[in-house]
Every structure is written in structure tokens, then in C-alpha cells.
Design a protein around this motif. Structure first.
Motif, mmCIF file in Angstrom:
data_model
loop_
_atom_site.group_PDB
_atom_site.id
_atom_site.type_symbol
_atom_site.label_atom_id
_atom_site.label_comp_id
_atom_site.label_asym_id
_atom_site.label_seq_id
_atom_site.Cartn_x
_atom_site.Cartn_y
_atom_site.Cartn_z
ATOM 1 N N ARG A 172 0.730 -1.076 -0.073
ATOM 2 C CA ARG A 172 -0.045 -0.088 -0.207
ATOM 3 C C ARG A 172 0.873 1.277 0.023
ATOM 4 N N PHE A 173 1.791 1.378 0.811
ATOM 5 C CA PHE A 173 2.723 2.438 0.944
ATOM 6 C C PHE A 173 3.682 2.614 -0.441
ATOM 7 N N TYR A 187 2.534 1.907 -3.503
ATOM 8 C CA TYR A 187 1.560 2.096 -4.407
ATOM 9 C C TYR A 187 0.972 3.902 -4.153
ATOM 10 N N GLY A 188 1.120 3.945 -2.746
ATOM 11 C CA GLY A 188 0.836 5.414 -2.452
ATOM 12 C C GLY A 188 2.092 6.443 -2.953
ATOM 13 N N TYR A 189 3.218 5.830 -2.800
ATOM 14 C CA TYR A 189 4.435 6.682 -3.256
ATOM 15 C C TYR A 189 4.525 6.949 -4.640
ATOM 16 N N CYS A 223 -3.518 7.493 -3.155
ATOM 17 C CA CYS A 223 -3.386 7.538 -1.755
ATOM 18 C C CYS A 223 -4.242 8.312 -1.148
ATOM 19 N N GLN A 282 -7.695 6.962 -1.462
ATOM 20 C CA GLN A 282 -7.782 5.622 -0.502
ATOM 21 C C GLN A 282 -7.715 5.726 1.117
#
Length: 120
Positions: free
Chosen positions: A87-88, A90-92, A98, A101
């Protein structure tokens, strides 16, 4: 992988026999990575449970097919760590997703709690 070549013949044969088999429609999908991890974790847990039973020398106990052996808590924590790491990452790579979501649900939750608090 060895059966992949047979898929080209499977679908026309299935189309030809749909009425005979009583099938209205069918579809295929790609298994996502999470499903694969869960299946592998279950298989490994079953194998570990069987090895444990064999090491005890107890032939009376057996793993019932389809019954999942108890999965260790470390396995769950490892999966959670992997999902959070994903998740982190993809957020980066995509900050907009991010924000959508994480921050949008938090904002909506805050607004919801605020309206409940004001109505009381």
C-alpha cells in the motif's frame, strides 16, 4: 503451466456443449496475487501440520482433506506487513490514489462523527 496449451481447444468445445451441459454463460479471470499467497500459506500450513503429526508418530490423527491447519500468528503478521508495504509503495508511486484511499475516507468519517456529535 503444462495445461495452458489446452485452453485453446477448451473454449470452443465448451461453447459447443453449453446447451447439453445446461450452462448459460461462463467466464475466466486472473487470480490475484493475494489469493495465490493465501493458497500457498494454507498449503504450507497443512504440510507443516502433517510433518508435526508424523514426527509425533501418531497415525490416529490425520488432517481432514479441505480442513486448514492452524496458521501461525507470525504468518498473519507477515501478510499484514506485506500488504501495508504494498500500500505504501503504491501510495508513493501514485499520490492521488493514496489521497483517495486514505484521506477521503478519513475526511468522510470525521464529517460523519461531527454531524452525529452536533445532532446530540
Amino acid at each position: 503451466f503444462e495445461a495452458a496449451a489446452k485452453f485453446a481447444d477448451l473454449f470452443p468445445a465448451l461453447d459447443a456443449m453449453m446447451e447439453k451441459l445446461g450452462i448459460e454463460s461462463y467466464g475466466t479471470s486472473v487470480t490475484n496475487l493475494e489469493e495465490v499467497f493465501l493458497k500457498v500459506a494454507t498449503m504450507e500450513a497443512n504440510e507443516a501440520h502433517l510433518r508435526k503429526l508424523e514426527s509425533k508418530g501418531s497415525g490416529a490423527e490425520a488432517l481432514i482433506p479441505g480442513e486448514a491447519a492452524p496458521v501461525a500468528r507470525a504468518g498473519f503478521l507477515l501478510q499484514m506487513y506485506a500488504l501495508l508495504l504494498r500500500r505504501f509503495r503504491y501510495g508513493y508511486r501514485n499520490p492521488a490514489s493514496c489521497i483517495c484511499q486514505v484521506f477521503c475516507p478519513l475526511l468522510l468519517l470525521f464529517i460523519f462523527l461531527l454531524t452525529i456529535n452536533l445532532s446530540l
